[in-house]
Design an enzyme around this catalytic site. Structure first.
Site: not given
Length: 308
Positions: A147-149, A151, A249
């Site tokens: 996951l993104d930082k 998220t 996103r």
């Protein structure tokens, strides 16, 4: 919260060995057939198991072409000690599910899934390594997805090379279902929708992605959960048919509904991060055939998402 529906295989961990009693439905199939056709194990891993004599039947080295019988004990050397691959870091983690084969963890905001440099710490992988260390398990940390930082939500890890290979294949085949919750700018009018736009790199920014005709195929399905007219916001549930970087996103921004807080893609800075949470992870356990359903609680304080 985790729900589990068991198939009732008889299995247990004994030192480095994974012992599995052959059920009636596997009577008369060969070890080779089990690995290649049922588990769909990679050829390279099967070759390694054969060369290292890592598979036994009833305590004897397996003869891969010999038919198995109901009640035979298949043994696979899965749990040899390994280097963690990352530096253990004493960070408490929210475990959603764990057994000897895999681990599901609820990632907080502001934390990378894994290090980008060998000495990096303070990532989820570092925290998982510490968790394993505290439990006396010296196993390599293997994330299945990331996951993104900023998220939050459920992240799946494998505990050994075999579960890693099987879970990785399942992810590629989209049999691991990931459901996200997102809060977006504006009032979404359609109850359901599909965004089918290819995604590629943005030549003008080092990390940003964009909808591009020459990009990779990307499909996002969404369902409206709730609207907040006074704040001009909508909460939606998203399911990915593909797994591109920043997919949700980029896709929501492309239809004029960027994530709230996602300033990189046009969202307003009303939150400290993009309002995206990996809420649910559902898959069939590669060995027990249990249905595993993990629901990740919200961790933000103060909360971004309302309880639903």
């Amino acid at each position: 919260m985790t729900m589990r529906k068991d198939f009732h295989f008889k299995m247990e961990k004994k030192d480095i060995w994974f012992d599995l009693e052959i059920p009636e439905k596997w009577d008369k199939i060969t070890v080779d057939h089990l690995f290649r056709k049922i588990w769909l194990a990679p050829k390279k891993l099967i070759h390694q198991f054969r060369m290292e004599k890592s598979v036994k039947v009833n305590g004897e080295n397996a003869i891969w072409e010999r038919p198995l019988q109901t009640g035979d004990i298949l043994q696979i050397a899965l749990f040899q000690e390994e280097d963690y691959g990352v530096i253990p870091d004493a960070i408490e983690i929210n475990v959603l599910y764990e057994d000897e084969h895999l681990l599901v963890v609820n990632k907080p905001a502001g934390m990378e899934t894994h290090p980008n440099e060998s000495e990096q710490i303070h990532t989820l992988a570092n925290a998982v390594a510490y968790h394993l260390q505290q439990n006396g398990e010296k196993l390599r940390v293997r994330h299945i997805h990331r996951l993104d930082k900023d998220t939050t939500g459920a992240v799946l890890f494998a505990k050994h090379a075999f579960s890693h290979a099987l879970l990785d294949r399942m992810l590629n085949e989209r049999t691991i279902k990931r459901t996200y919750l997102a809060i977006v700018q504006g009032i979404i009018k359609e109850h359901t929708g599909v965004i089918d736009h290819p995604i590629g790199r943005d030549r003008h920014h080092p990390t940003r992605r964009r909808v591009s005709k020459t990009g990779q195929n990307a499909v996002t399905r969404y369902t409206l959960v709730k609207t907040f007219p006074s704040k001009n916001l909508s909460m939606i549930e998203c399911i990915l048919d593909t797994g591109r970087t920043h997919q949700i996103r980029v896709h929501l921004s492309s239809i004029g509904h960027p994530l709230a807080g996602d300033v990189l893609y046009g969202g307003k800075p009303i939150y400290k991060r993009q309002a995206l949470h990996a809420r649910k992870l559902v898959f069939t356990h590669p060995f027990t055939e249990s249905k595993i359903e993990c629901v990740a609680p919200f961790l933000d304080k103060p909360p971004i998402f309302p309880e639903i």
